[in-house]
Design a protein around this motif. Sequence first.
Motif, PDB file in Angstrom:
ATOM      1  N   PHE A 201       0.797  -1.226   0.000  1.00  0.00           N
ATOM      2  CA  PHE A 201       0.000   0.000   0.000  1.00  0.00           C
ATOM      3  C   PHE A 201       0.831   1.277   0.000  1.00  0.00           C
ATOM      4  CE2 PHE A 201      -2.741  -2.930   2.737  1.00  0.00           C
ATOM      5  CZ  PHE A 201      -3.366  -3.502   1.650  1.00  0.00           C
ATOM      6  N   ASN A 202       2.076   1.171  -0.418  1.00  0.00           N
ATOM      7  CA  ASN A 202       2.887   2.375  -0.558  1.00  0.00           C
ATOM      8  C   ASN A 202       2.682   2.950  -1.957  1.00  0.00           C
ATOM      9  OD1 ASN A 202       4.375   2.109   2.009  1.00  0.00           O
ATOM     10  ND2 ASN A 202       5.299   0.313   1.027  1.00  0.00           N
ATOM     11  N   GLN A 203       2.523   4.285  -2.031  1.00  0.00           N
ATOM     12  CA  GLN A 203       2.381   4.897  -3.347  1.00  0.00           C
ATOM     13  C   GLN A 203       3.744   4.979  -4.008  1.00  0.00           C
ATOM     14  OE1 GLN A 203       0.104   8.508  -3.556  1.00  0.00           O
ATOM     15  NE2 GLN A 203       0.680   8.926  -5.685  1.00  0.00           N
ATOM     16  N   VAL A 204       3.841   4.360  -5.186  1.00  0.00           N
ATOM     17  CA  VAL A 204       5.129   4.298  -5.884  1.00  0.00           C
ATOM     18  C   VAL A 204       5.097   5.048  -7.223  1.00  0.00           C
ATOM     19  CG1 VAL A 204       5.810   2.133  -4.802  1.00  0.00           C
ATOM     20  CG2 VAL A 204       4.470   2.079  -6.919  1.00  0.00           C
ATOM     21  N   GLY A 205       3.990   5.697  -7.493  1.00  0.00           N
ATOM     22  CA  GLY A 205       3.892   6.432  -8.750  1.00  0.00           C
ATOM     23  C   GLY A 205       2.500   6.961  -8.984  1.00  0.00           C
ATOM     24  N   GLU A 206       2.275   7.451 -10.193  1.00  0.00           N
ATOM     25  CA  GLU A 206       0.970   7.989 -10.581  1.00  0.00           C
ATOM     26  C   GLU A 206       0.681   7.568 -12.016  1.00  0.00           C
ATOM     27  OE1 GLU A 206      -0.952  12.116  -9.534  1.00  0.00           O
ATOM     28  OE2 GLU A 206       0.181  12.331 -11.412  1.00  0.00           O
ATOM     29  N   LEU A 207      -0.544   7.176 -12.265  1.00  0.00           N
ATOM     30  CA  LEU A 207      -0.970   6.753 -13.598  1.00  0.00           C
ATOM     31  C   LEU A 207      -2.000   7.735 -14.127  1.00  0.00           C
ATOM     32  CD1 LEU A 207      -1.081   4.533 -15.842  1.00  0.00           C
ATOM     33  CD2 LEU A 207      -2.968   3.519 -14.559  1.00  0.00           C
ATOM     34  N   GLU A 208      -1.857   8.106 -15.400  1.00  0.00           N
ATOM     35  CA  GLU A 208      -2.819   9.007 -16.029  1.00  0.00           C
ATOM     36  C   GLU A 208      -3.605   8.259 -17.101  1.00  0.00           C
ATOM     37  OE1 GLU A 208      -1.844  13.218 -16.793  1.00  0.00           O
ATOM     38  OE2 GLU A 208      -2.250  12.747 -18.908  1.00  0.00           O
ATOM     39  N   ILE A 209      -4.917   8.336 -17.015  1.00  0.00           N
ATOM     40  CA  ILE A 209      -5.807   7.709 -17.988  1.00  0.00           C
ATOM     41  C   ILE A 209      -6.447   8.811 -18.826  1.00  0.00           C
ATOM     42  CG2 ILE A 209      -7.946   6.387 -18.267  1.00  0.00           C
ATOM     43  CD1 ILE A 209      -7.179   4.802 -15.799  1.00  0.00           C
ATOM     44  N   ASN A 210      -6.383   8.647 -20.147  1.00  0.00           N
ATOM     45  CA  ASN A 210      -6.841   9.715 -21.037  1.00  0.00           C
ATOM     46  C   ASN A 210      -7.947   9.313 -22.003  1.00  0.00           C
ATOM     47  OD1 ASN A 210      -4.922  12.071 -20.493  1.00  0.00           O
ATOM     48  ND2 ASN A 210      -3.492  10.371 -20.754  1.00  0.00           N
ATOM     49  N   THR A 211      -8.262   8.033 -22.103  1.00  0.00           N
ATOM     50  CA  THR A 211      -9.260   7.581 -23.072  1.00  0.00           C
ATOM     51  C   THR A 211     -10.106   6.460 -22.479  1.00  0.00           C
ATOM     52  OG1 THR A 211      -7.847   5.852 -24.031  1.00  0.00           O
ATOM     53  CG2 THR A 211      -7.658   8.076 -24.963  1.00  0.00           C
ATOM     54  N   ASP A 212     -11.227   6.189 -23.117  1.00  0.00           N
ATOM     55  CA  ASP A 212     -12.072   5.076 -22.688  1.00  0.00           C
ATOM     56  C   ASP A 212     -11.335   3.743 -22.831  1.00  0.00           C
ATOM     57  OD1 ASP A 212     -14.122   6.817 -22.126  1.00  0.00           O
ATOM     58  OD2 ASP A 212     -15.244   6.419 -23.962  1.00  0.00           O
ATOM     59  N   ARG A 213     -10.528   3.599 -23.879  1.00  0.00           N
ATOM     60  CA  ARG A 213      -9.763   2.359 -24.059  1.00  0.00           C
ATOM     61  C   ARG A 213      -8.819   2.151 -22.885  1.00  0.00           C
ATOM     62  NH1 ARG A 213     -10.066  -2.381 -25.825  1.00  0.00           N
ATOM     63  NH2 ARG A 213     -11.065  -1.552 -27.675  1.00  0.00           N
ATOM     64  N   GLN A 214      -8.097   3.193 -22.496  1.00  0.00           N
ATOM     65  CA  GLN A 214      -7.193   3.089 -21.350  1.00  0.00           C
ATOM     66  C   GLN A 214      -7.978   2.799 -20.074  1.00  0.00           C
ATOM     67  OE1 GLN A 214      -4.832   6.660 -21.185  1.00  0.00           O
ATOM     68  NE2 GLN A 214      -3.937   6.319 -23.219  1.00  0.00           N
ATOM     69  N   TYR A 215      -9.151   3.370 -19.970  1.00  0.00           N
ATOM     70  CA  TYR A 215      -9.996   3.172 -18.790  1.00  0.00           C
ATOM     71  C   TYR A 215     -10.365   1.692 -18.642  1.00  0.00           C
ATOM     72  CZ  TYR A 215     -13.830   4.229 -15.482  1.00  0.00           C
ATOM     73  OH  TYR A 215     -14.648   4.297 -14.377  1.00  0.00           O
ATOM     74  N   PHE A 216     -10.903   1.108 -19.694  1.00  0.00           N
ATOM     75  CA  PHE A 216     -11.336  -0.288 -19.603  1.00  0.00           C
ATOM     76  C   PHE A 216     -10.145  -1.248 -19.566  1.00  0.00           C
ATOM     77  CE2 PHE A 216     -15.402   1.460 -21.370  1.00  0.00           C
ATOM     78  CZ  PHE A 216     -16.180   1.119 -20.273  1.00  0.00           C
ATOM     79  N   ASP A 217      -9.041  -0.877 -20.200  1.00  0.00           N
ATOM     80  CA  ASP A 217      -7.835  -1.705 -20.084  1.00  0.00           C
ATOM     81  C   ASP A 217      -7.362  -1.736 -18.625  1.00  0.00           C
ATOM     82  OD1 ASP A 217      -7.799  -2.369 -22.746  1.00  0.00           O
ATOM     83  OD2 ASP A 217      -6.148  -1.013 -23.286  1.00  0.00           O
ATOM     84  N   PHE A 218      -7.438  -0.602 -17.954  1.00  0.00           N
ATOM     85  CA  PHE A 218      -7.058  -0.557 -16.535  1.00  0.00           C
ATOM     86  C   PHE A 218      -7.956  -1.469 -15.708  1.00  0.00           C
ATOM     87  CE2 PHE A 218      -7.679   0.962 -12.231  1.00  0.00           C
ATOM     88  CZ  PHE A 218      -6.387   1.152 -11.783  1.00  0.00           C
ATOM     89  N   VAL A 219      -9.260  -1.406 -15.969  1.00  0.00           N
ATOM     90  CA  VAL A 219     -10.199  -2.246 -15.218  1.00  0.00           C
ATOM     91  C   VAL A 219      -9.880  -3.728 -15.433  1.00  0.00           C
ATOM     92  CG1 VAL A 219     -12.615  -2.903 -14.936  1.00  0.00           C
ATOM     93  CG2 VAL A 219     -12.014  -0.501 -15.267  1.00  0.00           C
TER      94      VAL A 219
END
Length: 236
Positions: A201-219
């Motif tokens: 549970f340590n934060q090791v970075g940040e991810l940016e999502i910019n599109t619906d494709r990236q959104y569902f790929d993340f899910v």
Amino acid sequence: MIFDTEPQNWTELQDYVGQMFNECGFETEISKVVELVRGKKEIDVYTQDTKSEYKPTILVECKFWNKPISQETIHSFRTVVADFGANVGFIVSKNGFQKGSYEAAQKTNIKLVSLKELEYEYYSKWKQAMVEKYMPFADRLFPYWDYPGKMPEDGGTINFELQQLISAAYTPIRRIGPTDQMRDGFKRNYPMKLPVLDDDFNQVGELEINTDRQYFDFVEENKDRAFEQFKKLYRE
């Protein structure tokens, strides 16, 4: 739109089209050989919307040519679609169509499109199908973040700030809900920034999502990991 990248060759164009229809929930086959009145024909993409009321059959021809498609190609494909008895036929072209091609397709069930135009036509169906696919995973997380939420089975407490951090890390999964299933549902504001956590549970970075494709790929990539991290936090 549905895809963030462009196909680089004919095989990729065919695969993109097949993937799109498959993600729409259609029964889809790539390079399917079908029986026609005068023999057999291999179809680039065969698909059927079995969930709709009249279950239309769709044949797709993919053309990754460096020149516009001629009317002769349209006439030939129109015969295939008619002989098979398909409801709709799409010709997807990399470089458009000659003027005579549009005239050849008038008053027929043949549609002449680019990949982006095909994506636009099926975008709403695609979104709804993706929401339907991932809704069960959002429902699985719901008890962990809904107020007042569940409590650890051992009767102890949890770190509220840590619970909020994990919730933020898996926002795309948490935000899938009933309103997304409405006809005009699933509208997200991008960019969406998420904390990236390690197994402790340590934060090791940040991810940016910019599109619906990236959104569902993340899910897709994080649906099980999110559940496991919430279970770990709640000592289950």
